[in-house]
Design a protein around this motif. Structure first.
Motif, PDB file in Angstrom:
ATOM      1  N   PRO A  35       0.855  -1.110   0.004  1.00 55.66           N
ATOM      2  CA  PRO A  35       0.166  -0.093  -0.083  1.00 55.66           C
ATOM      3  C   PRO A  35       0.924   1.372   0.100  1.00 55.66           C
ATOM      4  O   PRO A  35       1.958   1.056   0.442  1.00 55.66           O
ATOM      5  CB  PRO A  35      -0.829   0.059   1.165  1.00 55.66           C
ATOM      6  N   ASP A  36       0.346   2.362  -0.332  1.00 54.04           N
ATOM      7  CA  ASP A  36       0.944   3.847  -0.415  1.00 54.04           C
ATOM      8  C   ASP A  36       1.645   4.070   0.735  1.00 54.04           C
ATOM      9  O   ASP A  36       2.546   4.586   1.024  1.00 54.04           O
ATOM     10  CB  ASP A  36       0.056   4.612  -1.126  1.00 54.04           C
ATOM     11  N   ALA A  37       0.640   3.756   2.040  1.00 53.74           N
ATOM     12  CA  ALA A  37       1.111   4.240   3.237  1.00 53.74           C
ATOM     13  C   ALA A  37       2.355   3.494   3.883  1.00 53.74           C
ATOM     14  O   ALA A  37       3.249   4.021   4.392  1.00 53.74           O
ATOM     15  CB  ALA A  37       0.031   3.396   4.171  1.00 53.74           C
ATOM     16  N   ALA A  38       2.715   2.342   2.951  1.00 51.59           N
ATOM     17  CA  ALA A  38       4.161   1.633   3.200  1.00 51.59           C
ATOM     18  C   ALA A  38       5.025   2.451   2.330  1.00 51.59           C
ATOM     19  O   ALA A  38       6.441   2.764   2.784  1.00 51.59           O
ATOM     20  CB  ALA A  38       3.901   0.205   3.116  1.00 51.59           C
ATOM     21  N   LEU A  39       4.857   2.449   1.226  1.00 51.87           N
ATOM     22  CA  LEU A  39       5.754   2.867   0.074  1.00 51.87           C
ATOM     23  C   LEU A  39       6.008   4.367   0.262  1.00 51.87           C
ATOM     24  O   LEU A  39       7.268   4.676  -0.053  1.00 51.87           O
ATOM     25  CB  LEU A  39       5.284   2.618  -1.214  1.00 51.87           C
ATOM     26  N   GLY A  40       5.173   5.187   0.941  1.00 56.35           N
ATOM     27  CA  GLY A  40       5.550   6.696   1.049  1.00 56.35           C
ATOM     28  C   GLY A  40       6.925   6.924   1.757  1.00 56.35           C
ATOM     29  O   GLY A  40       7.538   8.050   1.240  1.00 56.35           O
ATOM     30  N   GLY A  41       7.180   5.953   2.775  1.00 50.60           N
ATOM     31  CA  GLY A  41       8.514   6.392   3.420  1.00 50.60           C
ATOM     32  C   GLY A  41       9.788   5.922   2.800  1.00 50.60           C
ATOM     33  O   GLY A  41      10.715   6.215   3.036  1.00 50.60           O
ATOM     34  N   ALA A  42       9.456   5.244   1.743  1.00 47.94           N
ATOM     35  CA  ALA A  42      10.767   4.626   0.871  1.00 47.94           C
ATOM     36  C   ALA A  42      10.840   5.316  -0.541  1.00 47.94           C
ATOM     37  O   ALA A  42      11.636   4.933  -1.414  1.00 47.94           O
ATOM     38  CB  ALA A  42      10.690   3.231   0.678  1.00 47.94           C
ATOM     39  N   ARG A  43      10.134   6.233  -0.826  1.00 45.90           N
ATOM     40  CA  ARG A  43       9.954   6.753  -2.255  1.00 45.90           C
ATOM     41  C   ARG A  43      11.032   8.115  -2.253  1.00 45.90           C
ATOM     42  O   ARG A  43      11.059   9.089  -1.248  1.00 45.90           O
ATOM     43  CB  ARG A  43       8.670   7.355  -2.445  1.00 45.90           C
ATOM     44  N   GLY A  44      11.781   8.054  -3.367  1.00 54.88           N
ATOM     45  CA  GLY A  44      12.577   9.421  -3.326  1.00 54.88           C
ATOM     46  C   GLY A  44      11.705  10.509  -3.832  1.00 54.88           C
ATOM     47  O   GLY A  44      10.999  10.456  -4.616  1.00 54.88           O
ATOM     48  N   ARG A  45      12.128  11.701  -3.087  1.00 57.54           N
ATOM     49  CA  ARG A  45      11.258  13.049  -3.188  1.00 57.54           C
ATOM     50  C   ARG A  45      11.317  13.774  -4.645  1.00 57.54           C
ATOM     51  O   ARG A  45      10.498  14.212  -4.980  1.00 57.54           O
ATOM     52  CB  ARG A  45      11.399  13.972  -2.157  1.00 57.54           C
ATOM     53  N   ALA A  46      12.552  13.616  -5.173  1.00 59.61           N
ATOM     54  CA  ALA A  46      12.795  14.272  -6.487  1.00 59.61           C
ATOM     55  C   ALA A  46      12.390  13.403  -7.677  1.00 59.61           C
ATOM     56  O   ALA A  46      11.812  13.809  -8.489  1.00 59.61           O
ATOM     57  CB  ALA A  46      14.317  14.665  -6.509  1.00 59.61           C
ATOM     58  N   ASP A  47      12.579  11.866  -7.662  1.00 60.90           N
ATOM     59  CA  ASP A  47      12.281  11.348  -8.816  1.00 60.90           C
ATOM     60  C   ASP A  47      11.197  10.476  -8.553  1.00 60.90           C
ATOM     61  O   ASP A  47      10.816   9.650  -9.602  1.00 60.90           O
ATOM     62  CB  ASP A  47      13.684  10.489  -9.307  1.00 60.90           C
ATOM     63  N   GLY A  48      10.656  10.112  -7.588  1.00 55.97           N
ATOM     64  CA  GLY A  48       9.747   9.417  -7.284  1.00 55.97           C
ATOM     65  C   GLY A  48       9.931   7.906  -7.267  1.00 55.97           C
ATOM     66  O   GLY A  48       9.023   7.187  -7.323  1.00 55.97           O
ATOM     67  N   LYS A  49      11.074   7.328  -7.265  1.00 59.04           N
ATOM     68  CA  LYS A  49      11.471   5.857  -7.599  1.00 59.04           C
ATOM     69  C   LYS A  49      11.525   5.419  -5.995  1.00 59.04           C
ATOM     70  O   LYS A  49      11.597   6.258  -4.965  1.00 59.04           O
ATOM     71  CB  LYS A  49      12.699   5.904  -8.165  1.00 59.04           C
ATOM     72  N   LEU A  50      11.359   4.042  -6.012  1.00 59.86           N
ATOM     73  CA  LEU A  50      11.617   3.341  -4.702  1.00 59.86           C
ATOM     74  C   LEU A  50      12.744   3.109  -4.310  1.00 59.86           C
ATOM     75  O   LEU A  50      13.556   2.141  -5.035  1.00 59.86           O
ATOM     76  CB  LEU A  50      10.410   2.365  -4.665  1.00 59.86           C
ATOM     77  N   TYR A  51      13.564   3.221  -2.983  1.00 56.75           N
ATOM     78  CA  TYR A  51      14.720   2.993  -2.845  1.00 56.75           C
ATOM     79  C   TYR A  51      14.719   2.108  -1.414  1.00 56.75           C
ATOM     80  O   TYR A  51      15.896   1.754  -0.901  1.00 56.75           O
ATOM     81  CB  TYR A  51      15.564   4.298  -2.364  1.00 56.75           C
ATOM     82  N   GLY A  52      13.616   1.316  -1.114  1.00 60.69           N
ATOM     83  CA  GLY A  52      13.599   0.434   0.046  1.00 60.69           C
ATOM     84  C   GLY A  52      12.489  -0.291  -0.023  1.00 60.69           C
ATOM     85  O   GLY A  52      11.351  -0.094  -0.869  1.00 60.69           O
TER      86      GLY A  52
END
Length: 423
Positions: free
Chosen positions: A124-141
């Motif tokens: 869910p987005d609630a989980a992914l929001g903390g792992a997303r790069g703010r500039a590029d929107g990619k997931l880093y975790g």
């Protein structure tokens, strides 16, 4: 907790960029025989459980060993940043969420995982929001949990004192008075010795019942600020409960407060989901559960603060990426989520699990009515953070030396130096 400022050599940035570009291809390669993947974590209290989880993984993947190394939370972020700057980091690093993650992304220390960890799309987005790069929107975790907050309570103490779960704030205070008269600490709480983050959680427990589920969006859009009477009311309510906190509140730290609750000397504790497994492991006989902090009116729908606790990321300079990516794919799987829920007893990042623990079931039911943990999700992106001001002044506020209005104004002045509302 202030964000780290990380500067990286150009050569390391180039290596990180090339590694990220190759991540998708690497995910398809077989791990080399007898690969050892180093994984760093700050969750020392989860050490035994995490070892059990990865022992099961290793049995199914005999060519891979996972070497989990634990560092206390207070020292972890500094150890990780120092190691990464020197090119001596792990293969996989446990990562803080939101603003505390961004310097590592910006420094080129982490590979994006969008193409190499397919199961991220099932979170869910609630989980992914903390792992997303703010500039590029990619997931880093790979996120592992979406904790929520509430009031833990000792079921045996409540039963012995004839106390039911409070339906209103008036009922809550009456319960505290009854407990205090019986010589029982109503709420184990304190913020000494670097434990003010626990007091911030307390505000997160109380806040949503006073400022409501839409307040976060109002803050993000600039329609509300920390000086809003609704947020000030949350600070006031936290302070006015001081008579029911542990004796010597200002000198009590987090460890002492948890031991008071675990040992049955206190009836309640303001905390997050991550306490469930820890409480159980330290006292298997403790009978406890959790409830959302009550509102003034019993008819008010109760909300809880929720957030992404963190994630596990692939270090760009890892020399063992094929095996590390295989480990990360496991950590993104439903199998890992189930083991995480079973072993640790707090909500996993995935919702497709079978809940066996009644306390966890209660947490996940409460989480259906959640709002973002305001100071973490919204205001730890740059310094000074809302959390740093809150944590530095909250004991003085509870002790009556700083007015709640002053603390709220100081928080707003701090974040106003960098926060730009969404248009």
């Amino acid at each position: 907790m202030s964000m780290l400022s990380i500067h990286r050599r150009a050569a390391l940035g180039l290596i990180g960029g090339l590694a990220a570009a190759c991540a998708g291809a690497l995910s398809t390669l077989p791990a080399r025989a007898d690969s050892t993947v180093t994984l760093w974590s700050w969750r020392t209290e989860d050490e035994a459980a995490m070892h059990r989880i990865f022992e099961a993984f290793e049995k199914k993947n005999p060519g891979i060993k996972v070497d989990i190394q634990f560092t206390p939370d207070a020292d972890y972020q500094n150890r990780l940043s120092t190691a990464l700057r020197g090119g001596r980091g792990p293969d996989i690093a446990q990562l803080k969420a939101y603003g505390e993650l961004q310097p590592f992304i910006e420094g080129g220390y982490l590979d994006a995982l969008d193409d190499s960890v397919a199961e991220l799309k099932n979170m869910p987005d609630a989980a992914l929001g903390g792992a997303r790069g703010r500039a590029d929107g990619k997931l880093y975790g790979v996120p592992y949990s979406v904790p929520m907050m509430g009031v833990f309570y000792n079921e045996d103490i409540f039963a012995a004192q004839g106390i039911e779960i409070p339906k209103t704030y008036k009922d809550f205070v009456a319960a505290c008075e009854k407990l205090k008269a019986a010589g029982i600490t109503p709420i184990a709480n304190g913020g000494a010795n670097g434990s003010a983050w626990e007091l911030e959680i307390g505000v997160g427990v109380i806040g949503p019942t006073l400022y409501g589920p839409d307040f976060y969006d109002e803050m993000m859009s600039g329609k509300a600020t920390f000086e809003d009477p609704r947020y000030v009311a949350a600070l006031k309510r936290f302070a006015e409960l001081k008579p029911y906190y542990s004796d010597g509140f200002a000198g009590i730290d987090y460890t002492t407060a948890t031991q008071q609750f675990i040992g049955g000397k206190a009836a309640m504790f303001f905390g997050g989901s991550f306490e469930n497994g820890s409480f159980k492991s330290q006292n298997p006989k403790l009978k406890f559960s959790i409830f959302p902090f009550p509102a003034d009116d019993a008819s008010t729908k109760l909300y809880t603060s929720a957030f992404s606790d963190g994630s596990y990321g692939l270090v760009s300079e890892s020399q063992n990426k094929a095996a590390a990516i295989k480990v990360l794919n496991y950590m993104a799987s439903a199998e890992f989520a189930q083991a995480f829920a079973d072993e640790l007893g707090w909500p996993p990042a995935r919702t497709d699990v079978t809940v066996k623990d009644p306390v966890l079931a209660r947490m996940m039911e409460m989480a259906k009515n959640s709002t973002p943990y305001l100071t973490l999700v919204g205001f730890r992106w740059q310094t000074p953070t809302a959390s740093s001001v809150l944590q530095s002044e909250i004991i003085d506020m509870v002790e009556g030396n700083v007015a709640p209005e002053k603390l709220a104004a100081d928080m707003q002045a701090a974040v106003a130096t960098w926060f730009k509302p969404k248009q």
